[in-house]
Design an enzyme around this catalytic site. Structure first.
Site, PDB file in Angstrom:
ATOM      1  N   ASN A 106       0.853  -1.193   0.000  1.00  0.00           N
ATOM      2  CA  ASN A 106       0.000   0.000   0.000  1.00  0.00           C
ATOM      3  C   ASN A 106       0.892   1.247   0.000  1.00  0.00           C
ATOM      4  OD1 ASN A 106       0.587   0.770   2.834  1.00  0.00           O
ATOM      5  ND2 ASN A 106      -0.369  -1.213   3.234  1.00  0.00           N
ATOM      6  N   LYS A 137       9.648 -16.224 -11.082  1.00  0.00           N
ATOM      7  CA  LYS A 137       8.843 -15.131 -11.635  1.00  0.00           C
ATOM      8  C   LYS A 137       7.697 -15.707 -12.478  1.00  0.00           C
ATOM      9  CE  LYS A 137       9.296 -11.123 -14.589  1.00  0.00           C
ATOM     10  NZ  LYS A 137      10.079 -10.521 -15.662  1.00  0.00           N
ATOM     11  N   PHE A 172      -4.257   3.143  15.024  1.00  0.00           N
ATOM     12  CA  PHE A 172      -4.670   4.148  14.048  1.00  0.00           C
ATOM     13  C   PHE A 172      -5.840   3.575  13.258  1.00  0.00           C
ATOM     14  CE2 PHE A 172      -1.824   7.873  13.286  1.00  0.00           C
ATOM     15  CZ  PHE A 172      -1.060   7.747  14.424  1.00  0.00           C
TER      16      PHE A 172
HETATM   17  O1  PMT Z   1       2.913   6.113   6.552  1.00  0.00           O
HETATM   18  P1  PMT Z   1       2.290   7.417   6.102  1.00  0.00           P
HETATM   19  O2  PMT Z   1       2.437   7.644   4.622  1.00  0.00           O
HETATM   20  O3  PMT Z   1       2.773   8.590   6.924  1.00  0.00           O
HETATM   21  O4  PMT Z   1       0.721   7.300   6.337  1.00  0.00           O
HETATM   22  C1  PMT Z   1       0.204   7.255   7.634  1.00  0.00           C
HETATM   23  C2  PMT Z   1      -0.985   6.278   7.735  1.00  0.00           C
HETATM   24  C3  PMT Z   1      -2.134   6.767   6.882  1.00  0.00           C
HETATM   25  C4  PMT Z   1      -0.557   4.891   7.268  1.00  0.00           C
HETATM   26  C5  PMT Z   1      -1.373   6.243   9.250  1.00  0.00           C
HETATM   27  O5  PMT Z   1      -1.757   7.533   9.661  1.00  0.00           O
HETATM   28  C6  PMT Z   1      -2.507   5.271   9.503  1.00  0.00           C
HETATM   29  O6  PMT Z   1      -3.681   5.575   9.382  1.00  0.00           O
HETATM   30  N1  PMT Z   1      -2.155   4.003   9.878  1.00  0.00           N
HETATM   31  C7  PMT Z   1      -3.084   2.891  10.030  1.00  0.00           C
HETATM   32  C8  PMT Z   1      -3.313   2.232   8.712  1.00  0.00           C
HETATM   33  C9  PMT Z   1      -4.272   1.061   8.778  1.00  0.00           C
HETATM   34  O7  PMT Z   1      -3.892  -0.011   8.440  1.00  0.00           O
HETATM   35  O8  PMT Z   1      -5.438   1.354   9.261  1.00  0.00           O
HETATM   36  P2  PMT Z   1      -6.657   0.289   9.485  1.00  0.00           P
HETATM   37  O9  PMT Z   1      -7.807   1.138   9.859  1.00  0.00           O
HETATM   38  O10 PMT Z   1      -6.760  -0.607   8.304  1.00  0.00           O
HETATM   39  O11 PMT Z   1      -6.178  -0.564  10.717  1.00  0.00           O
HETATM   40  C10 PMT Z   1      -6.519  -0.233  12.056  1.00  0.00           C
HETATM   41  C11 PMT Z   1      -5.364  -0.574  12.979  1.00  0.00           C
HETATM   42  O12 PMT Z   1      -5.155  -1.996  12.970  1.00  0.00           O
HETATM   43  C12 PMT Z   1      -4.048   0.063  12.628  1.00  0.00           C
HETATM   44  O13 PMT Z   1      -3.408   0.479  13.807  1.00  0.00           O
HETATM   45  C13 PMT Z   1      -3.256  -1.066  11.970  1.00  0.00           C
HETATM   46  O14 PMT Z   1      -1.856  -0.939  12.210  1.00  0.00           O
HETATM   47  C14 PMT Z   1      -3.821  -2.307  12.652  1.00  0.00           C
HETATM   48  N2  PMT Z   1      -3.827  -3.510  11.807  1.00  0.00           N
HETATM   49  C15 PMT Z   1      -4.592  -3.582  10.680  1.00  0.00           C
HETATM   50  C16 PMT Z   1      -4.630  -4.759   9.948  1.00  0.00           C
HETATM   51  C17 PMT Z   1      -3.836  -5.851  10.344  1.00  0.00           C
HETATM   52  N3  PMT Z   1      -3.832  -6.980   9.665  1.00  0.00           N
HETATM   53  N4  PMT Z   1      -3.081  -5.746  11.459  1.00  0.00           N
HETATM   54  C18 PMT Z   1      -3.057  -4.602  12.185  1.00  0.00           C
HETATM   55  O15 PMT Z   1      -2.352  -4.508  13.189  1.00  0.00           O
END
Ligand code: PMT
Length: 404
Positions: A211, A290, A324
């Protein structure tokens, strides 16, 4: 929250060494970040760099002698000492270090230093043998015991042809360490585990699913926490960013590797902040070679990756756990759902997919959500400032938890 250097009075002392050519860049960095910088040079420094350069870059008069009539040098050096938030001497010669260690005041800079009570940082830069000389080491020990900070010089090839310790560190490094001195230390000795960046799930040896996370948000948090005195470990997916200074780095690629690193370090952490954008799915097989583009369509089967944060929430004991939420709509609803589902102490919601906030941007627009249903919304800010606001709330919780 303004940048660390905003409206700070910094005095830059420059001695006569070849590394003086790096100082205009240091000055430029500080001014760019909002500092008001005054320069005091020794007479020998003038042999390496002209005072006009510093005058032009700082926008302030430069002091070389206490007896400059037009600038009232003798009076001004006391005023500068009283106003200064920090003083940095770079490069600091063996001669200046010796004078400061022994209270000798025979020029503008050494006299000024006797009147300063703010943070004082000394950046020695000289020939390796001179640097390792017992007298110089002894004088530096004295300065350290007097409360001055000595920034170790880098090792490498020196201008004199010798290879060893004695090189002035980069202006970025010096500015970063100065920034750390100016920060409050409200996270002193807290062990903070941060994850940042994307994960990369391989399809074959040359292709992957990932991503747009640049790592900027997570790296900003790691850097700010280190400045505020924390002991920081940063688990990072692949990014183009330089490791924050003083932070323990663990580089990972896949979600599985990230999970392992987070689980390994969670137990010994006081605070865990999960900023990484973990790929939700991974190819269920990774091709050994590949994949050839012989078919018109290629169907990939994907397996769901583990939700690392949810698993951390289940294992949580004493830690403060922060997540986040990256959303394109209904931020309040989705962020609160994630906060509860993952057993978090706080979640930072950001709307992603626009030019001001989220993935890849230098700024972010966030709302903090808490388990009691309260929320705090903030305007668009640079990610360094978002990091500090988040850490302010975490530090507050650390204090409240310690009192209870
Ligand atoms: O890196 P940058 O370019 O500065 O961008 C910052 C950001 C947009 C990546 C950051 O601000 C942000 O929003 N990070 C969380 C991204 C995310 O995966 O969000 P989510 O809503 O899908 O996940 C919620 C939370 O679960 C997050 O804390 C994530 O780390 C966690 N997660 C999600 C999926 C997974 N399989 N395992 C996780 O731990």
């Amino acid at each position: 929250m303004p940048c660390i250097f905003q409206d700070k009075n910094i005095v830059l002392g420059v001695c006569g060494g070849i590394a003086a050519y790096k100082i205009p860049e240091l000055l430029r960095i500080l001014v760019k970040q909002g500092a008001s910088v005054k320069v005091i040079m020794t007479r020998n420094a003038e042999a390496f760099i002209g005072k006009v350069t510093f005058e032009a870059l700082s926008g302030n008069p430069v002091c070389v002698s206490l007896f400059e009539e037009e600038n009232q040098g003798a009076i001004r050096h006391i005023a500068w000492a009283q106003e200064s938030d920090a003083v940095i001497i770079a490069p600091a010669t063996a001669n200046m270090i010796g004078k400061l260690a022994n209270g000798i005041a025979d020029d503008a800079l050494s006299t000024f230093m006797l009147a300063v009570t703010s943070h004082r940082i000394i950046c020695p830069a000289m020939n390796t043998n001179m640097y390792e000389n017992r007298a110089v080491q002894r004088n530096m020990d004295i300065l350290e015991s007097d409360g001055l900070i000595i920034l170790e010089p880098d090792a490498g090839e020196l201008a004199c042809g010798v290879t060893g310790a004695g090189r002035l560190p980069s202006p970025e490094y010096i500015a970063d360490r100065l920034g750390k001195q100016l920060c409050k230390k409200d996270l002193f000795h807290q062990k903070i585990l941060v994850s940042a960046g994307p994960t990369m799930e391989p399809i074959d040896p040359v292709r992957f699913i990932s991503n747009h996370s640049s790592g900027k948000m997570g790296y900003a948090i790691a850097k700010a926490a280190e400045h505020r005195g924390a002991d920081v470990t940063l688990v990072s997916g692949p990014t183009a960013l330089r490791a924050p200074i003083g932070v323990h780095m663990i580089h990972v690629k896949t979600a599985d590797e990230m999970a392992e690193a987070m689980f390994e370090n969670m137990e010994t952490s006081d605070i865990v902040i999960k900023v990484a954008a973990v790929a939700d799915y991974k190819p269920n097989v990774q091709a050994e070679h590949k994949i050839k583009k012989k078919d018109e369509k290629l169907i990939l089967q994907l397996d769901k990756n583990m939700d690392i944060l949810k698993a951390l929430g289940k294992r949580k004991t004493h830690q403060i756990l922060v997540g986040f939420a990256a959303e394109t709509q209904d931020l309040d609803t989705h962020a609160m759902e994630k906060l509860q589902e993952k057993n978090l102490d706080m979640i930072v919601g950001n709307i992603v997919g626009n030019s001001e906030s989220g993935f890849g941007t230098d700024t972010n627009k966030v709302t903090l959500y808490f388990p009691d249903g309260k929320k705090k919304q903030f305007p668009t800010m640079v990610k360094d400032d978002v990091a500090n606001i988040l850490l302010d709330h975490i530090a507050e919780k650390v204090t409240v938890d310690a009192e209870n």
